[in-house]
Design a protein around this motif. Structure first.
Motif, short mmCIF file in Angstrom:
data_model
loop_
_atom_site.label_atom_id
_atom_site.label_comp_id
_atom_site.label_asym_id
_atom_site.label_seq_id
_atom_site.Cartn_x
_atom_site.Cartn_y
_atom_site.Cartn_z
N PRO A 268 0.83 -1.21 0.00
CA PRO A 268 0.00 0.00 0.00
C PRO A 268 0.86 1.26 0.00
O PRO A 268 1.92 1.32 0.63
N LEU A 269 0.41 2.27 -0.73
CA LEU A 269 1.11 3.55 -0.73
C LEU A 269 1.01 4.20 0.65
O LEU A 269 -0.04 4.16 1.30
N THR A 270 2.08 4.81 1.07
CA THR A 270 2.09 5.56 2.31
C THR A 270 1.72 7.02 2.02
O THR A 270 1.76 7.45 0.86
N GLU A 274 2.22 9.21 -1.55
CA GLU A 274 1.20 10.01 -2.24
C GLU A 274 1.65 11.45 -2.43
O GLU A 274 1.43 12.05 -3.50
N LEU A 305 -1.43 6.37 -8.03
CA LEU A 305 -2.20 7.14 -7.05
C LEU A 305 -3.63 6.64 -6.95
O LEU A 305 -4.19 6.53 -5.85
N GLY A 308 -3.58 2.98 -5.32
CA GLY A 308 -3.20 2.95 -3.91
C GLY A 308 -2.13 1.93 -3.55
O GLY A 308 -1.88 1.70 -2.37
#
Length: 355
Positions: A268-270, A274, A305, A308
């Motif tokens: 998962p993107l932190t 982002e 983006l 996610g």
């Protein structure tokens, strides 16, 4: 608990003596303490015949319940678990002990130190406590791993005499040779937990199944373990493979990882990721070169983006050790006609390899 426990006294008797002493101290209304033999200091050791040897008498320290109740409880808890393991002849790993009581021990090094302290205090090897160190990727059985070089073959791992670490390098080399000692009906048994792996070895697994190759990756297998398993179960060796895991969802997931691989690098993107993406989309070179907005660079950032998730290159190892080279890169380079350089402009020569 002290180092004066006779060498011929077994671990169970030593632990029983510790708790009897605790009961007596508490009955008399005294502070309850444990006598510990800690790791020698550098000033306590010297060189003897090329080896480090302890030259000073062993020190003892007191762990007081009144002064350090948590530390006292940690020692007592581990001795209780060791007593159970010795009684049941069940091998445990340091990692198992920590994850069974993470709030009590706080970190893995705490467990590691206490286990070593207990072994020194009882004057026994750690193996006598039925506790083994946690490692990554081991195998045991009728198997040698060799590499061919200009100077002949060189053995890099052999498990015929016991558990051996799986080499982390060279398993995808063209010079690799996997030598399985001839037996009728050879097979590979992948064991989820290293504690179970050691337990099978201790109970003479190979006396009953000399043709069996045991493999463990300690839970979710690392790349080297999966690479070795792939080599053993694929042509030209093509051994049948079996998996021994817990009958729970985690065990089934591990079995699926061994069989199908795992995209463990889909992360998962932190919030920081982002922010970085949004900053990149506003960089001056995109504003000065509007045509880039039609290229994969900004499109891929917007896809990241929106989705996610981010993915690392190592995720491709899950498909096959050579997937990156033989499939992904080959497909991308062919699609971009990289080998037809004369048909491309100078500006076209710089492009992106993207997923």
């Amino acid at each position: 608990m002290n180092q004066e426990v006779p060498e011929n006294r077994n671990v169970l008797e030593a632990i029983e003596a510790v708790f009897l002493r605790i009961v007596l101290q508490a009955t008399e209304g005294n502070d309850v303490t444990l006598k510990i033999t800690p790791k020698p200091r550098w000033q306590d050791v010297g060189i003897y015949r090329g080896q480090l040897k302890q030259v000073s008498p062993s020190r003892t320290t007191l762990v007081s319940f009144r002064q350090s109740p948590m530390k006292f409880a940690q020692y007592c808890l581990l001795m209780t678990e060791i007593y159970k393991s010795v009684t049941e002849e069940k091998i445990r790993t340091k990692r198992d002990l920590y994850y069974q009581f993470p709030t009590t021990f706080k970190s893995q090094p705490v467990v590691d130190k206490i286990v070593e302290d207990i072994a020194r205090t009882f004057n026994v090897k750690r193996s006598a406590l039925k506790v083994v160190a946690t490692t990554k990727g081991m195998f045991a059985g009728p198997l040698d791993i060799q590499t061919d070089s200009g100077n002949g073959s060189r053995k890099i791992a052999s498990a015929q005499d016991g558990a051996t670490l799986i080499p982390t390098k060279g398993l995808t080399s063209a010079s690799l040779r996997i030598l399985v000692v001839p037996f009728d009906n050879p097979f590979v048994l992948v064991v989820e937990k290293d504690a179970t792996f050691f337990q099978l070895l201790e109970r003479k697994f190979h006396a009953k199944y000399p043709q069996g190759i045991l493999v463990t990756g300690v839970g979710h297998a690392d790349f080297a373990t999966r690479a070795l398993l792939h080599l053993l179960t694929s042509p030209p060796i093509s051994l049948p493979g079996f998996v021994l895991v817990d009958a729970d969802p985690h065990g089934f997931e591990i079995m699926a990882v061994y069989k199908y691989g795992a995209l463990r690098s889909r992360i998962p993107l932190t919030p920081a990721d982002e922010r970085k993406i949004k900053a990149l989309l506003t960089r001056v070179y995109l504003a000065e070169k509007p045509e880039w907005k039609r290229e994969p660079f900004p499109k891929e950032l917007e896809t990241l983006l929106a989705g996610g998730f981010k993915t690392e290159l190592q995720a491709m190892d899950a498909f096959h050790p050579r997937y990156l080279l033989d499939n992904y890169l080959q497909d991308k380079l062919e699609k971009m006609s990289i080998f037809a350089a004369d048909a491309r402009t100078e500006e076209d020569q710089s492009t992106w390899l993207h997923c």
